[in-house]
Design a protein around this motif. Structure first.
Motif, PDB file in Angstrom:
ATOM      1  N   ALA A 154       9.345 -10.782   5.261  1.00  0.00           N
ATOM      2  CA  ALA A 154       8.483 -11.893   4.833  1.00  0.00           C
ATOM      3  C   ALA A 154       7.414 -12.161   5.883  1.00  0.00           C
ATOM      4  O   ALA A 154       6.245 -12.399   5.551  1.00  0.00           O
ATOM      5  CB  ALA A 154       9.332 -13.140   4.588  1.00  0.00           C
ATOM      6  N   LEU A 155       7.790 -12.115   7.145  1.00  0.00           N
ATOM      7  CA  LEU A 155       6.827 -12.319   8.224  1.00  0.00           C
ATOM      8  C   LEU A 155       5.773 -11.212   8.218  1.00  0.00           C
ATOM      9  O   LEU A 155       4.579 -11.487   8.350  1.00  0.00           O
ATOM     10  CB  LEU A 155       7.542 -12.362   9.574  1.00  0.00           C
ATOM     11  N   LEU A 156       6.204  -9.964   8.049  1.00  0.00           N
ATOM     12  CA  LEU A 156       5.247  -8.855   7.993  1.00  0.00           C
ATOM     13  C   LEU A 156       4.306  -8.994   6.800  1.00  0.00           C
ATOM     14  O   LEU A 156       3.109  -8.714   6.916  1.00  0.00           O
ATOM     15  CB  LEU A 156       5.994  -7.518   7.916  1.00  0.00           C
ATOM     16  N   GLU A 157       4.829  -9.420   5.663  1.00  0.00           N
ATOM     17  CA  GLU A 157       3.974  -9.629   4.497  1.00  0.00           C
ATOM     18  C   GLU A 157       2.936 -10.711   4.774  1.00  0.00           C
ATOM     19  O   GLU A 157       1.767 -10.561   4.435  1.00  0.00           O
ATOM     20  CB  GLU A 157       4.821 -10.001   3.279  1.00  0.00           C
ATOM     21  N   ALA A 158       3.380 -11.792   5.398  1.00  0.00           N
ATOM     22  CA  ALA A 158       2.439 -12.871   5.736  1.00  0.00           C
ATOM     23  C   ALA A 158       1.375 -12.371   6.713  1.00  0.00           C
ATOM     24  O   ALA A 158       0.186 -12.669   6.564  1.00  0.00           O
ATOM     25  CB  ALA A 158       3.196 -14.056   6.329  1.00  0.00           C
ATOM     26  N   MET A 159       1.807 -11.600   7.702  1.00  0.00           N
ATOM     27  CA  MET A 159       0.852 -11.047   8.677  1.00  0.00           C
ATOM     28  C   MET A 159      -0.125 -10.094   7.980  1.00  0.00           C
ATOM     29  O   MET A 159      -1.330 -10.105   8.287  1.00  0.00           O
ATOM     30  CB  MET A 159       1.606 -10.325   9.797  1.00  0.00           C
ATOM     31  N   ASN A 160       0.363  -9.292   7.059  1.00  0.00           N
ATOM     32  CA  ASN A 160      -0.510  -8.373   6.320  1.00  0.00           C
ATOM     33  C   ASN A 160      -1.530  -9.139   5.481  1.00  0.00           C
ATOM     34  O   ASN A 160      -2.706  -8.752   5.421  1.00  0.00           O
ATOM     35  CB  ASN A 160       0.315  -7.445   5.428  1.00  0.00           C
ATOM     36  N   GLU A 198      -7.108 -10.850   4.824  1.00  0.00           N
ATOM     37  CA  GLU A 198      -8.104 -11.913   4.696  1.00  0.00           C
ATOM     38  C   GLU A 198      -9.124 -11.846   5.826  1.00  0.00           C
ATOM     39  O   GLU A 198     -10.328 -12.012   5.602  1.00  0.00           O
ATOM     40  CB  GLU A 198      -7.418 -13.285   4.685  1.00  0.00           C
ATOM     41  N   LYS A 199      -8.648 -11.594   7.039  1.00  0.00           N
ATOM     42  CA  LYS A 199      -9.570 -11.505   8.183  1.00  0.00           C
ATOM     43  C   LYS A 199     -10.520 -10.318   8.016  1.00  0.00           C
ATOM     44  O   LYS A 199     -11.710 -10.422   8.317  1.00  0.00           O
ATOM     45  CB  LYS A 199      -8.796 -11.375   9.503  1.00  0.00           C
ATOM     46  N   TYR A 200      -9.979  -9.174   7.532  1.00  0.00           N
ATOM     47  CA  TYR A 200     -10.842  -8.011   7.326  1.00  0.00           C
ATOM     48  C   TYR A 200     -11.874  -8.278   6.235  1.00  0.00           C
ATOM     49  O   TYR A 200     -13.024  -7.841   6.336  1.00  0.00           O
ATOM     50  CB  TYR A 200     -10.021  -6.766   6.997  1.00  0.00           C
ATOM     51  N   VAL A 201     -11.492  -9.002   5.199  1.00  0.00           N
ATOM     52  CA  VAL A 201     -12.453  -9.363   4.148  1.00  0.00           C
ATOM     53  C   VAL A 201     -13.537 -10.262   4.740  1.00  0.00           C
ATOM     54  O   VAL A 201     -14.729 -10.059   4.478  1.00  0.00           O
ATOM     55  CB  VAL A 201     -11.721 -10.046   2.962  1.00  0.00           C
ATOM     56  N   GLN A 202     -13.133 -11.235   5.555  1.00  0.00           N
ATOM     57  CA  GLN A 202     -14.108 -12.116   6.201  1.00  0.00           C
ATOM     58  C   GLN A 202     -15.035 -11.315   7.112  1.00  0.00           C
ATOM     59  O   GLN A 202     -16.257 -11.539   7.132  1.00  0.00           O
ATOM     60  CB  GLN A 202     -13.403 -13.196   7.017  1.00  0.00           C
ATOM     61  N   MET A 203     -14.464 -10.382   7.871  1.00  0.00           N
ATOM     62  CA  MET A 203     -15.293  -9.574   8.776  1.00  0.00           C
ATOM     63  C   MET A 203     -16.245  -8.682   7.980  1.00  0.00           C
ATOM     64  O   MET A 203     -17.394  -8.484   8.383  1.00  0.00           O
ATOM     65  CB  MET A 203     -14.407  -8.743   9.708  1.00  0.00           C
ATOM     66  N   ALA A 204     -15.788  -8.150   6.838  1.00  0.00           N
ATOM     67  CA  ALA A 204     -16.667  -7.325   6.006  1.00  0.00           C
ATOM     68  C   ALA A 204     -17.818  -8.163   5.461  1.00  0.00           C
ATOM     69  O   ALA A 204     -18.978  -7.722   5.464  1.00  0.00           O
ATOM     70  CB  ALA A 204     -15.868  -6.693   4.871  1.00  0.00           C
TER      71      ALA A 204
END
Length: 130
Positions: free
Chosen positions: A49-55, A60-66
Motif C-alpha cells: 500500500a505504501l509503494l502504491e501511494a508512493m507510485n 503526479e509529480k512527473y505529470v506536473q513536471m511534464a
C-alpha cells in the motif's frame, strides 16, 4: 505379572505424555509459523500500500513536471521570438547611435571652424580699423 503390567502401563503413559508433548510442541510451532506468516502478510500488504501511494505521488509529480516543461518550452519560444524581434530594433538603434556620434564629431568640427572664422573675421576687422 501385575508389576509387568504396571510397568507397561507406566511406559505407555510415559510414551503418551512424550507423544502429547511432541504433538503440542509441533502444534505450537505451526501456530507460531502461521501467526508469523499472517503478520508478515500484513506487513507486506502495508508495504505494498505504501509503494502504491508512493507510485501515485511520483506519477503526479512527473505529470506536473511534464506540464511545467511544456509551459517553459512555450515561454522560451516566446522569449526567443521577442529577442528576434528586438534584435532588428537593436541593430537599428545601434546604427542611429553611430550616426549620432558621427554628427556630433561633425558638429564639433564645424564649431571649431566657426570659432576659427570668427577669430579671422575679428582679426581682419581689427586690421581694417587700424
Amino acid at each position: 505379572m501385575s508389576s509387568d503390567l504396571h510397568a507397561v502401563d507406566k511406559a505407555s503413559v510415559m510414551l503418551e505424555k512424550e507423544y502429547m508433548t511432541r504433538l503440542t510442541e509441533e502444534a505450537l510451532k505451526k501456530l507460531s509459523n502461521y501467526t508469523r506468516s499472517e503478520l508478515l502478510a500484513a506487513v507486506v500488504a502495508e508495504d505494498c500500500a505504501l509503494l502504491e501511494a508512493m507510485n501515485r505521488m511520483t506519477r503526479e509529480k512527473y505529470v506536473q513536471m511534464a506540464d511545467m516543461s511544456q509551459q517553459l518550452t512555450q515561454h522560451m519560444s516566446t522569449v526567443q521570438k521577442t529577442y528576434e524581434d528586438f534584435s532588428a530594433l537593436v541593430e537599428h538603434v545601434e546604427t542611429i547611435h553611430q550616426q549620432a556620434v558621427s554628427m556630433e564629431k561633425i558638429a564639433l568640427a564645424l564649431d571649431e571652424y566657426s570659432h576659427y572664422l570668427e577669430s579671422q573675421l575679428a582679426l581682419a576687422h581689427n586690421e581694417s580699423e587700424v
